[in-house]
Write a protein that holds these residues in place. Sequence first.
Motif, PDB file in Angstrom:
ATOM      1  N   ILE A 197      92.250  34.113  69.951  1.00 55.02           N
ATOM      2  CA  ILE A 197      92.929  34.294  71.242  1.00 55.02           C
ATOM      3  C   ILE A 197      93.495  35.709  71.370  1.00 55.02           C
ATOM      4  O   ILE A 197      93.400  36.338  72.425  1.00 55.02           O
ATOM      5  CB  ILE A 197      94.026  33.230  71.411  1.00 55.02           C
ATOM      6  CG1 ILE A 197      93.366  31.871  71.634  1.00 55.02           C
ATOM      7  CG2 ILE A 197      94.960  33.566  72.574  1.00 55.02           C
ATOM      8  CD1 ILE A 197      94.300  30.721  71.619  1.00 55.02           C
ATOM      9  N   GLU A 198      94.061  36.217  70.293  1.00 55.73           N
ATOM     10  CA  GLU A 198      94.644  37.562  70.335  1.00 55.73           C
ATOM     11  C   GLU A 198      93.585  38.593  70.735  1.00 55.73           C
ATOM     12  O   GLU A 198      93.854  39.528  71.484  1.00 55.73           O
ATOM     13  CB  GLU A 198      95.226  37.904  68.959  1.00 55.73           C
ATOM     14  CG  GLU A 198      96.121  39.128  68.961  1.00 55.73           C
ATOM     15  CD  GLU A 198      96.812  39.324  67.619  1.00 55.73           C
ATOM     16  OE1 GLU A 198      96.237  38.942  66.575  1.00 55.73           O
ATOM     17  OE2 GLU A 198      97.930  39.862  67.617  1.00 55.73           O
ATOM     18  N   ARG A 199      92.342  38.389  70.263  1.00 56.61           N
ATOM     19  CA  ARG A 199      91.237  39.301  70.566  1.00 56.61           C
ATOM     20  C   ARG A 199      90.956  39.396  72.071  1.00 56.61           C
ATOM     21  O   ARG A 199      90.556  40.433  72.579  1.00 56.61           O
ATOM     22  CB  ARG A 199      89.983  38.813  69.816  1.00 56.61           C
ATOM     23  CG  ARG A 199      88.697  39.525  70.138  1.00 56.61           C
ATOM     24  CD  ARG A 199      87.521  38.935  69.359  1.00 56.61           C
ATOM     25  NE  ARG A 199      87.247  37.530  69.676  1.00 56.61           N
ATOM     26  CZ  ARG A 199      86.679  37.088  70.795  1.00 56.61           C
ATOM     27  NH1 ARG A 199      86.340  37.930  71.750  1.00 56.61           N
ATOM     28  NH2 ARG A 199      86.449  35.794  70.987  1.00 56.61           N
ATOM     29  N   GLN A 200      91.153  38.306  72.807  1.00 54.71           N
ATOM     30  CA  GLN A 200      90.768  38.270  74.227  1.00 54.71           C
ATOM     31  C   GLN A 200      91.972  38.057  75.142  1.00 54.71           C
ATOM     32  O   GLN A 200      91.834  37.620  76.292  1.00 54.71           O
ATOM     33  CB  GLN A 200      89.746  37.155  74.458  1.00 54.71           C
ATOM     34  CG  GLN A 200      90.202  35.802  73.956  1.00 54.71           C
ATOM     35  CD  GLN A 200      89.080  34.787  73.883  1.00 54.71           C
ATOM     36  OE1 GLN A 200      88.343  34.602  74.836  1.00 54.71           O
ATOM     37  NE2 GLN A 200      88.951  34.114  72.750  1.00 54.71           N
ATOM     38  N   GLU A 226     107.215  35.981  73.397  1.00 56.16           N
ATOM     39  CA  GLU A 226     106.529  36.819  74.398  1.00 56.16           C
ATOM     40  C   GLU A 226     105.943  38.037  73.682  1.00 56.16           C
ATOM     41  O   GLU A 226     106.680  38.838  73.113  1.00 56.16           O
ATOM     42  CB  GLU A 226     107.530  37.318  75.448  1.00 56.16           C
ATOM     43  CG  GLU A 226     108.342  36.224  76.106  1.00 56.16           C
ATOM     44  CD  GLU A 226     107.830  35.853  77.489  1.00 56.16           C
ATOM     45  OE1 GLU A 226     106.796  36.441  77.917  1.00 56.16           O
ATOM     46  OE2 GLU A 226     108.442  34.983  78.122  1.00 56.16           O
ATOM     47  N   LEU A 227     104.641  38.214  73.731  1.00 56.85           N
ATOM     48  CA  LEU A 227     104.003  39.364  73.091  1.00 56.85           C
ATOM     49  C   LEU A 227     103.958  40.563  74.028  1.00 56.85           C
ATOM     50  O   LEU A 227     103.759  41.692  73.586  1.00 56.85           O
ATOM     51  CB  LEU A 227     102.585  39.000  72.626  1.00 56.85           C
ATOM     52  CG  LEU A 227     102.492  37.808  71.663  1.00 56.85           C
ATOM     53  CD1 LEU A 227     101.043  37.577  71.247  1.00 56.85           C
ATOM     54  CD2 LEU A 227     103.361  38.013  70.432  1.00 56.85           C
ATOM     55  N   ALA A 228     104.112  40.302  75.319  1.00 56.79           N
ATOM     56  CA  ALA A 228     104.069  41.366  76.333  1.00 56.79           C
ATOM     57  C   ALA A 228     104.561  40.745  77.640  1.00 56.79           C
ATOM     58  O   ALA A 228     104.659  39.526  77.740  1.00 56.79           O
ATOM     59  CB  ALA A 228     102.637  41.875  76.515  1.00 56.79           C
ATOM     60  N   PRO A 229     104.879  41.579  78.654  1.00 59.34           N
ATOM     61  CA  PRO A 229     105.121  40.995  79.978  1.00 59.34           C
ATOM     62  C   PRO A 229     103.835  40.297  80.437  1.00 59.34           C
ATOM     63  O   PRO A 229     102.749  40.753  80.097  1.00 59.34           O
ATOM     64  CB  PRO A 229     105.423  42.219  80.866  1.00 59.34           C
ATOM     65  CG  PRO A 229     105.768  43.316  79.919  1.00 59.34           C
ATOM     66  CD  PRO A 229     105.026  43.036  78.643  1.00 59.34           C
TER      67      PRO A 229
END
Lengths: 370, 123
Positions: free
Chosen positions: A96-99, A144-147
Amino acid sequence: MFQERHALLPSETHDEAARYAFVSTLRKAFTTQLFPGMRTVYQEAARPAFVAKHGREPETVREARELMQRSFFYRGANVVGRAAQELLWDTVGESIERQLDTIDEAAKPKPGDLGTVRSNPDLAIPRYIDAVDIHVMPGNFHTELAPDDTFAGALYDRGVHVFAFGGLGARNDGLGVAQAAWVKETYPDLKPRRILDMGCGPGFTTLPWKEAFPDAEVYGIDVGGPQVRYAHGRAESLGIAAHFSQQDATATDFPDGYFDVIASMLVTHECPQPVIRGLFKEAHRLLAPGGITIHDGGATAASDPFDNLLTSWFGDNANEPFSAGFKSLDYDQAFVDAGFNRSAIVRGTRDPVYLKDQLPPITLVGAVKE
Amino acid sequence: MDQPDTPPRQPDQVRQPRRRFARGQARPAYLEPGDVDRVMIMLVALMSEVSALRDRVDTHEAVAELGGAITSAAIEAYELTPLRHAVREANREAMLSRVFRVITEGRDAATDTGAAPLAEVVS
């Protein structure tokens, strides 16, 4: 069984799909072979040996656990089960992190959407959520990894399907479908105007309400921003109207009496007792007269110490530290304390929609606001 | 591999096999008893890699059977058939049965009855 494609569902490379398949097979082997084998070892070897030595049955969970801990089958099966749990999230998370950029973008609100989504970056994340990664899922439901991040929502949607080796259905919605069907069958005259799903996650417990009650407005709330953003995009891509917002279900911004049905599914067993009581209290405030709140839970504790040991497997092995308190909660008192009449408390059971022979019946507990 | 033009050694010149242990300090021991749980988790993760590799080999065979060139793009584009999926699933289950045999033998032995006591057949 394959997961139904929707616009947000992550896709896999060849090798990612192969690793997913392995985790599913491993989970299936644990659930259908190793876990039931613990009972075989207990009944056929460990318990008879205990009885022969002590002249009585094992009486407590501690005795049952100490007895089983001497069996390499028990120790080995447990570490395999734990390994599967860790491998699941790491395998799905890498893919998931890849896409993630693509998924984040697909989840954003668009003109013509059927439903809505509200994030609240200022929401204080409760300590019990931040301190424990439920299911040993790193980041839990809220990080949260980003907005505009959707990681935790995608991780849970994809991960649950791999975890259950498809057993909750192509949309992971088996439990939500069963819960909504129980309400519809038990209260045939109920015509809810608005329905709230507390702790909605990626929305697979929310959308079944819209399908069961197409005339109702359906709302899902979750403390995790990535959950509600992902849930919105998922619902839109499935063509189902629902309103998602990032809120703590013990203190929402909805007005008094706004809902006719308030539900949660697989949420309360991850909450400390005071939070469960808080959910019931907020449900009482939010329900209109004649409305019902309904949650999974309230199962009768097993009388056999070994059965109790098995039912605490996830609590002991998958970072569910609040599940013991959930099981010992006095529901009647909790609903009365929340403002409901003791006579208005309801209980029910329903077969799960999928894996009928493997999962126990779903127990439901709730109350009607008079 | 034998070199065909190397003459055979005389009996008094036979080479000793290389030594396979190192003299000197004892091997450092880092792992502690509790670490074996983590090693087991690594083992399960490695099984996942072996399984993924096996699936990739199977996709090579599937692409070849379809008459295609085995390229990275062809492997990514290959759509798994339900039959092939079922065969892979059975292979994964069989692999787990083999690797976990040392675990499941405790369960299987618990229900094994009918054999004569060892003392009766050994004496």
